[in-house]
Design a protein around this motif. Sequence first.
Motif, PDB file in Angstrom:
ATOM      1  N   THR A  14       0.857  -1.182   0.000  1.00  0.00           N
ATOM      2  CA  THR A  14       0.000   0.000   0.000  1.00  0.00           C
ATOM      3  C   THR A  14       0.891   1.229   0.000  1.00  0.00           C
ATOM      4  O   THR A  14       2.112   1.123  -0.065  1.00  0.00           O
ATOM      5  N   ARG A  18      -2.269   5.769   2.625  1.00  0.00           N
ATOM      6  CA  ARG A  18      -3.415   4.868   2.830  1.00  0.00           C
ATOM      7  C   ARG A  18      -3.273   4.091   4.138  1.00  0.00           C
ATOM      8  O   ARG A  18      -4.245   3.903   4.865  1.00  0.00           O
ATOM      9  N   GLN A  21      -4.170   6.414   6.999  1.00  0.00           N
ATOM     10  CA  GLN A  21      -5.625   6.515   7.127  1.00  0.00           C
ATOM     11  C   GLN A  21      -6.188   5.295   7.841  1.00  0.00           C
ATOM     12  O   GLN A  21      -7.046   5.420   8.711  1.00  0.00           O
ATOM     13  N   LEU A 137      -6.078  -3.947   3.539  1.00  0.00           N
ATOM     14  CA  LEU A 137      -5.471  -3.039   2.568  1.00  0.00           C
ATOM     15  C   LEU A 137      -5.053  -3.741   1.278  1.00  0.00           C
ATOM     16  O   LEU A 137      -5.099  -3.150   0.211  1.00  0.00           O
TER      17      LEU A 137
END
Length: 153
Positions: A14, A18, A21, A137
Amino acid sequence: MVKSRFSYVTYIRTSPERLWQALIEPEFTRQYWAETWQESEWHPGASWRLMIPDGRVGDSGEILQFEPPQRLVLTWRVDFMPEMRAEGFTTLTYELQQLGDSVKLTLLHESDHLDSKVIGAVSEGWPHLLASLKSLLETGKPLEETTRWPEGL
């Protein structure tokens, strides 16, 4: 002086943004962290709380360092279990480092109590939660067993 410590490293396909978050935003944490969410203004000195699905405060602390998307350090006290609350605050550090198409996530959870019950408990919980986060993810789905708050807690 640190007397008990848990350290864990994982690599997640990832971006740092991201992953950042996913570590702090409620729409992510509810998916992989037993329906819990965090409340904070996310700056140094701000309070921090991990909320249990029934509305109780599970854990609380203060943001010590907030450097998106590389480093987050906060104090952490387990509030919903009296025997762990009695230990007071521990320190949690997340460090994120881009490595090619993945991010190295280093987690460090420390206590100044020898044989800390909190560190013993989180050393069982963090690997499972972080595996679920990685799965979320990378595949869009968390590990099923981390998606619900345990009955009786």
